[in-house]
Scaffold this motif. Sequence first.
Motif, PDB file in Angstrom:
ATOM      1  N   PRO A  67       0.800  -1.228   0.000  1.00 42.88           N
ATOM      2  CA  PRO A  67       0.000   0.000   0.000  1.00 42.88           C
ATOM      3  C   PRO A  67       0.831   1.274   0.000  1.00 42.88           C
ATOM      4  N   GLY A  68       2.112   1.185   0.359  1.00 46.20           N
ATOM      5  CA  GLY A  68       2.921   2.392   0.494  1.00 46.20           C
ATOM      6  C   GLY A  68       3.589   2.845  -0.789  1.00 46.20           C
ATOM      7  N   ASN A  69       4.552   2.059  -1.283  1.00 47.42           N
ATOM      8  CA  ASN A  69       5.358   2.502  -2.418  1.00 47.42           C
ATOM      9  C   ASN A  69       4.889   1.954  -3.762  1.00 47.42           C
ATOM     10  N   GLY A  70       3.802   1.217  -3.770  1.00 41.79           N
ATOM     11  CA  GLY A  70       3.253   0.735  -5.026  1.00 41.79           C
ATOM     12  C   GLY A  70       3.912  -0.496  -5.595  1.00 41.79           C
ATOM     13  N   LEU A  71       4.892  -1.068  -4.889  1.00 39.48           N
ATOM     14  CA  LEU A  71       5.539  -2.277  -5.381  1.00 39.48           C
ATOM     15  C   LEU A  71       4.606  -3.488  -5.250  1.00 39.48           C
ATOM     16  N   ILE A  72       4.811  -4.446  -6.131  1.00 38.49           N
ATOM     17  CA  ILE A  72       4.079  -5.705  -6.090  1.00 38.49           C
ATOM     18  C   ILE A  72       5.058  -6.791  -5.664  1.00 38.49           C
ATOM     19  N   TRP A  73       4.703  -7.522  -4.629  1.00 41.19           N
ATOM     20  CA  TRP A  73       5.576  -8.586  -4.113  1.00 41.19           C
ATOM     21  C   TRP A  73       5.046  -9.939  -4.566  1.00 41.19           C
ATOM     22  N   VAL A  74       5.972 -10.806  -4.972  1.00 39.81           N
ATOM     23  CA  VAL A  74       5.610 -12.087  -5.571  1.00 39.81           C
ATOM     24  C   VAL A  74       6.486 -13.187  -4.986  1.00 39.81           C
ATOM     25  N   THR A  75       5.866 -14.334  -4.658  1.00 38.18           N
ATOM     26  CA  THR A  75       6.656 -15.519  -4.309  1.00 38.18           C
ATOM     27  C   THR A  75       6.578 -16.521  -5.456  1.00 38.18           C
ATOM     28  N   PRO A  77       7.612 -20.368  -5.680  1.00 40.09           N
ATOM     29  CA  PRO A  77       8.187 -21.578  -5.071  1.00 40.09           C
ATOM     30  C   PRO A  77       9.011 -22.412  -6.041  1.00 40.09           C
ATOM     31  N   SER A  78       8.679 -22.354  -7.330  1.00 39.02           N
ATOM     32  CA  SER A  78       9.376 -23.200  -8.309  1.00 39.02           C
ATOM     33  C   SER A  78      10.830 -22.800  -8.501  1.00 39.02           C
ATOM     34  N   THR A  79      11.149 -21.523  -8.331  1.00 39.26           N
ATOM     35  CA  THR A  79      12.525 -21.041  -8.501  1.00 39.26           C
ATOM     36  C   THR A  79      13.127 -20.548  -7.197  1.00 39.26           C
ATOM     37  N   HIS A  80      12.383 -20.667  -6.094  1.00 36.82           N
ATOM     38  CA  HIS A  80      12.836 -20.249  -4.762  1.00 36.82           C
ATOM     39  C   HIS A  80      13.130 -18.741  -4.706  1.00 36.82           C
ATOM     40  N   ARG A  81      12.405 -17.960  -5.502  1.00 34.57           N
ATOM     41  CA  ARG A  81      12.632 -16.512  -5.555  1.00 34.57           C
ATOM     42  C   ARG A  81      11.502 -15.740  -4.883  1.00 34.57           C
ATOM     43  N   VAL A  82      11.864 -14.583  -4.344  1.00 33.53           N
ATOM     44  CA  VAL A  82      10.906 -13.568  -3.928  1.00 33.53           C
ATOM     45  C   VAL A  82      11.206 -12.327  -4.773  1.00 33.53           C
ATOM     46  N   LEU A  83      10.179 -11.745  -5.378  1.00 30.22           N
ATOM     47  CA  LEU A  83      10.367 -10.633  -6.299  1.00 30.22           C
ATOM     48  C   LEU A  83       9.676  -9.378  -5.795  1.00 30.22           C
ATOM     49  N   ALA A  84      10.346  -8.235  -5.981  1.00 27.24           N
ATOM     50  CA  ALA A  84       9.717  -6.924  -5.818  1.00 27.24           C
ATOM     51  C   ALA A  84       9.571  -6.343  -7.215  1.00 27.24           C
ATOM     52  N   GLY A  99      15.248 -19.040   1.344  1.00 23.43           N
ATOM     53  CA  GLY A  99      14.717 -20.305   1.813  1.00 23.43           C
ATOM     54  C   GLY A  99      14.108 -21.061   0.648  1.00 23.43           C
ATOM     55  N   ARG A 100      13.801 -22.330   0.899  1.00 23.67           N
ATOM     56  CA  ARG A 100      13.233 -23.164  -0.155  1.00 23.67           C
ATOM     57  C   ARG A 100      11.723 -22.984  -0.242  1.00 23.67           C
ATOM     58  N   ARG A 101      11.248 -22.836  -1.454  1.00 26.17           N
ATOM     59  CA  ARG A 101       9.833 -22.721  -1.777  1.00 26.17           C
ATOM     60  C   ARG A 101       9.136 -21.592  -0.996  1.00 26.17           C
ATOM     61  N   PRO A 102       9.532 -20.353  -1.220  1.00 31.26           N
ATOM     62  CA  PRO A 102       8.802 -19.233  -0.602  1.00 31.26           C
ATOM     63  C   PRO A 102       7.352 -19.251  -1.043  1.00 31.26           C
ATOM     64  N   HIS A 103       6.460 -18.976  -0.114  1.00 35.46           N
ATOM     65  CA  HIS A 103       5.033 -19.124  -0.435  1.00 35.46           C
ATOM     66  C   HIS A 103       4.195 -17.949   0.053  1.00 35.46           C
ATOM     67  N   GLY A 104       4.020 -17.822   1.375  1.00 36.36           N
ATOM     68  CA  GLY A 104       3.115 -16.815   1.918  1.00 36.36           C
ATOM     69  C   GLY A 104       3.737 -15.431   1.964  1.00 36.36           C
ATOM     70  N   LEU A 105       2.886 -14.404   1.835  1.00 39.07           N
ATOM     71  CA  LEU A 105       3.304 -13.004   1.907  1.00 39.07           C
ATOM     72  C   LEU A 105       2.345 -12.238   2.812  1.00 39.07           C
ATOM     73  N   ALA A 106       2.908 -11.328   3.610  1.00 41.77           N
ATOM     74  CA  ALA A 106       2.075 -10.457   4.434  1.00 41.77           C
ATOM     75  C   ALA A 106       2.847  -9.187   4.745  1.00 41.77           C
ATOM     76  N   PHE A 107       2.124  -8.109   5.014  1.00 45.95           N
ATOM     77  CA  PHE A 107       2.723  -6.825   5.380  1.00 45.95           C
ATOM     78  C   PHE A 107       2.366  -6.477   6.817  1.00 45.95           C
TER      79      PHE A 107
END
Length: 318
Positions: A67-75, A77-84, A99-107
């Motif tokens: 809600p603040g800077n307009g970025l979209i956060w994505v997990t 799991p297939s590539t073990h990446r977290v994206l901004a 970590g392996r298989r990032p999944h849940g996101l919360a602010f």
Amino acid sequence: MRSSVLRSLWASAFFLLVVAAGSAQSQEPVRAVVSNEGDGTLSLLVGDRVEKTVKVEGAPHNIAAAPGNGLIWVTDPSTHRVLAVDPERGIVKTFDGLGRRPHGLAFTPASTLVLVSFEGDPRLALIEGENLAVVGRVDLPAAAHNVAVTPDGREAWLTGQREPLLMVVDLRRREVSRVIRFDEQPHDLAFSPAGRELWVTVWGSSRVYVVETKSHRVVARVEAGATPHHVALTPDGREAWISNHASHDVSVFDAGNRQRLRQIAVGRDPHHVAFTTDSRWAYVVSEADGTVALVEVATGQVVKKIPVGRRPHGVSVR
């Protein structure tokens, strides 16, 4: 048949009028973003249409719009990446090795911290939302599936990935403060706006539990559809919506008396649900159909099915 078509046309037209009115007053139309696992894209929606498609590769799974800077956060799991992801510039930072298989996101409130849970490792990662720096890690007793933050920002609650647990993390001390054992495997979770109750789905059943957060006790159990997946409460706190993966519908409950209000057929294999901030409209992702159903909350009427990418999973209102 003709009357149902006319109702749908009127509802769709009314939605467009609401969007236009909101845009005129706030200069910001209703926007949402959808993660498409099947083609490695994000669909950016304005109202009831796709405005833009952003390529991120891999298989973007869960998604949350800051809600603040307009970025979209994505997990992913297939590539073990977290994206901004910036909607205009694309990926601005990739987090590998958390970590392996990032999944849940919360602010946390005001998106100060981004919390990430991992299906493959017993940990919770903490990322500073503004400068995009990893600032901490909390070790957990078990790997977690999803994570939610209390409205006051003091605690994070997580569902176990393979263990029938709810894990509570004190975010000030950054340590596990309580572990609650369940009789069944919890899947997704969502707090009431006041934070007094937590709704928890159970994968592979039809049951949804309501937990009183102060006492940590289960105070109710309701029956939804087949294989309840995602749960979301309307921002006004009046209703709880549960997407049922196997019965291809959404169960809507009165959040106060916990009585079922209606079942809404939305499409095959529904996953995540997101609401507009005024609680008037819901976006419901249907993975097998490659669509997002736009639903009028007051009536439960599907006014439009919006084609997006392949195998959509997550949705978040920006």
